[in-house]
Design a protein around this motif. Structure first.
Motif, PDB file in Angstrom:
ATOM      1  N   GLU A 150       8.492  -5.317   2.684  1.00  0.00           N
ATOM      2  CA  GLU A 150       9.383  -4.240   2.298  1.00  0.00           C
ATOM      3  C   GLU A 150      10.315  -4.088   3.479  1.00  0.00           C
ATOM      4  O   GLU A 150      11.505  -3.483   3.117  1.00  0.00           O
ATOM      5  N   ARG A 151      10.335  -4.378   4.653  1.00  0.00           N
ATOM      6  CA  ARG A 151      11.107  -4.382   5.728  1.00  0.00           C
ATOM      7  C   ARG A 151      12.194  -5.437   5.360  1.00  0.00           C
ATOM      8  O   ARG A 151      13.426  -5.209   5.943  1.00  0.00           O
ATOM      9  N   ALA A 152      11.875  -6.480   4.661  1.00  0.00           N
ATOM     10  CA  ALA A 152      12.771  -7.287   4.329  1.00  0.00           C
ATOM     11  C   ALA A 152      13.647  -6.909   2.753  1.00  0.00           C
ATOM     12  O   ALA A 152      14.410  -7.888   2.450  1.00  0.00           O
ATOM     13  N   LEU A 156       1.474  -7.866   5.334  1.00  0.00           N
ATOM     14  CA  LEU A 156       2.428  -8.648   4.668  1.00  0.00           C
ATOM     15  C   LEU A 156       3.210  -7.907   3.650  1.00  0.00           C
ATOM     16  O   LEU A 156       4.536  -7.990   3.561  1.00  0.00           O
ATOM     17  N   GLN A 157       2.889  -6.849   3.012  1.00  0.00           N
ATOM     18  CA  GLN A 157       3.428  -6.029   2.190  1.00  0.00           C
ATOM     19  C   GLN A 157       4.521  -5.145   3.019  1.00  0.00           C
ATOM     20  O   GLN A 157       5.597  -4.879   2.859  1.00  0.00           O
ATOM     21  N   MET A 192      14.814  -6.587  -5.161  1.00  0.00           N
ATOM     22  CA  MET A 192      14.035  -7.968  -5.576  1.00  0.00           C
ATOM     23  C   MET A 192      12.526  -7.508  -5.616  1.00  0.00           C
ATOM     24  O   MET A 192      12.074  -7.322  -4.763  1.00  0.00           O
ATOM     25  N   GLN A 193      11.943  -7.746  -6.665  1.00  0.00           N
ATOM     26  CA  GLN A 193      10.554  -7.736  -7.081  1.00  0.00           C
ATOM     27  C   GLN A 193       9.821  -8.866  -6.353  1.00  0.00           C
ATOM     28  O   GLN A 193      10.110 -10.076  -6.980  1.00  0.00           O
ATOM     29  N   VAL A 194       8.823  -8.635  -5.445  1.00  0.00           N
ATOM     30  CA  VAL A 194       8.003  -9.814  -5.192  1.00  0.00           C
ATOM     31  C   VAL A 194       6.531  -9.343  -5.285  1.00  0.00           C
ATOM     32  O   VAL A 194       6.068  -8.165  -4.906  1.00  0.00           O
ATOM     33  N   THR A 195       5.862 -10.385  -5.826  1.00  0.00           N
ATOM     34  CA  THR A 195       4.206 -10.093  -6.019  1.00  0.00           C
ATOM     35  C   THR A 195       3.499 -10.915  -5.081  1.00  0.00           C
ATOM     36  O   THR A 195       3.743 -11.987  -4.843  1.00  0.00           O
ATOM     37  N   ILE A 196       2.522 -10.308  -4.329  1.00  0.00           N
ATOM     38  CA  ILE A 196       1.638 -10.913  -3.391  1.00  0.00           C
ATOM     39  C   ILE A 196       0.404 -11.274  -4.390  1.00  0.00           C
ATOM     40  O   ILE A 196      -0.184 -10.238  -4.709  1.00  0.00           O
ATOM     41  N   ILE A 197      -0.150 -12.449  -4.261  1.00  0.00           N
ATOM     42  CA  ILE A 197      -1.172 -12.728  -5.040  1.00  0.00           C
ATOM     43  C   ILE A 197      -2.590 -12.459  -4.408  1.00  0.00           C
ATOM     44  O   ILE A 197      -2.727 -12.865  -3.300  1.00  0.00           O
ATOM     45  N   ASP A 198      -3.317 -11.565  -4.900  1.00  0.00           N
ATOM     46  CA  ASP A 198      -4.461 -11.238  -4.353  1.00  0.00           C
ATOM     47  C   ASP A 198      -5.682 -11.707  -4.790  1.00  0.00           C
ATOM     48  O   ASP A 198      -6.180 -11.356  -6.027  1.00  0.00           O
ATOM     49  N   ILE A 210       1.219  -5.980  -5.286  1.00  0.00           N
ATOM     50  CA  ILE A 210       0.083  -6.753  -4.814  1.00  0.00           C
ATOM     51  C   ILE A 210      -0.822  -6.731  -6.266  1.00  0.00           C
ATOM     52  O   ILE A 210      -1.310  -5.772  -6.757  1.00  0.00           O
ATOM     53  N   SER A 211      -1.213  -8.049  -6.815  1.00  0.00           N
ATOM     54  CA  SER A 211      -1.690  -8.129  -7.922  1.00  0.00           C
ATOM     55  C   SER A 211      -2.942  -9.239  -8.105  1.00  0.00           C
ATOM     56  O   SER A 211      -2.708 -10.398  -7.325  1.00  0.00           O
ATOM     57  N   ASP A 212      -4.066  -8.830  -8.600  1.00  0.00           N
ATOM     58  CA  ASP A 212      -5.046  -9.908  -9.116  1.00  0.00           C
ATOM     59  C   ASP A 212      -5.159 -10.123 -10.726  1.00  0.00           C
ATOM     60  O   ASP A 212      -5.980 -10.689 -11.094  1.00  0.00           O
TER      61      ASP A 212
END
Length: 214
Positions: free
Chosen positions: A21-23, A16-17, A1-7, A29-31
């Motif tokens: 990833e452990r999950a 958090l990354q 599953m692709q998840v994007t953290i908002i930077d 990580i994207s701005d």
């Protein structure tokens, strides 16, 4: 599953990354607002003062609100607080600062006349209602908190915590795809890892359902 953290310049993104990833998530990580808008699942972190986070998030605020219509979104700590209608933090007395208004409610200072503020350390969760984000989480499980502000328990509350007053430790919208935690799951051991896995699983199931519906 692709998840994007908002930077957007606030938050412990690498920790958090690693947690995501452990999950079993693949994490970006994207701005870039366009990349964020196209993501299948979003995480909105946050560390520091509400007002600063609001200002930093301004270039992405509309993207997050639009994404909340049909995308799984997880807010963490101040990122969770930003999902609420408003906060008193940093505002003149009697006034508030607007949040994203994805979850109805006001974020207010913890009662410092009753407890030490900030609330820092491990505390117990109480499950208030069912939601996939708390699958496998029981009353009395511990999570790690670092905050001075919180929101009252209400219909949107999924899990609460008692620290001077009962505040929302986990909440979700009526549609269920927008959710958040006042605590830091990436610092909350097995409980936090389960929360992150639950979000990743929810996002995968949500997106599969969207594809089937299309």
């Amino acid at each position: 599953m692709q998840v994007t953290i908002i930077d957007y310049g606030v938050g412990n993104l690498r920790s958090l990354q690693r947690g995501l990833e452990r999950a079993d998530a693949t994490v970006t990580i994207s701005d870039d607002p366009d990349e964020i808008a196209a993501s299948d699942a979003l995480v909105l972190p946050g560390v520091g003062a509400f007002g600063e986070c609001v200002r930093n998030l301004e270039p992405f605020a509309d993207v997050v609100v639009d994404a909340a219509e049909d995308t799984p979104v997880l807010g963490i700590c101040v990122g969770f607080q930003l999902m609420f209608t408003e906060s008193t933090e940093g505002a003149p007395e009697g006034e508030t600062i607007d949040g994203l208004d994805l979850i109805p409610g006001r974020v207010e200072r913890l009662p410092s006349d009753e407890v030490k503020v900030p609330h820092m350390g491990w505390n117990e969760l109480t499950i208030e209602r069912d939601h996939p984000i708390v699958d496998g989480i029981d009353d009395g499980d511990y999570a790690y908190f670092v905050h001075s502000y919180g929101s009252e328990v209400a219909d949107h509350t999924v899990a609460s915590c008692d620290y001077g007053f009962d505040f929302a430790a986990v909440a979700a919208t009526e549609a269920g795809n927008v959710m958040g935690t006042q605590f830091h799951p990436e610092k909350s051991g097995d409980t936090g890892l389960r929360i992150l896995k639950n979000f990743v699983n929810f996002a995968e199931n949500w997106n599969d359902a969207q594809v089937t519906a299309d």
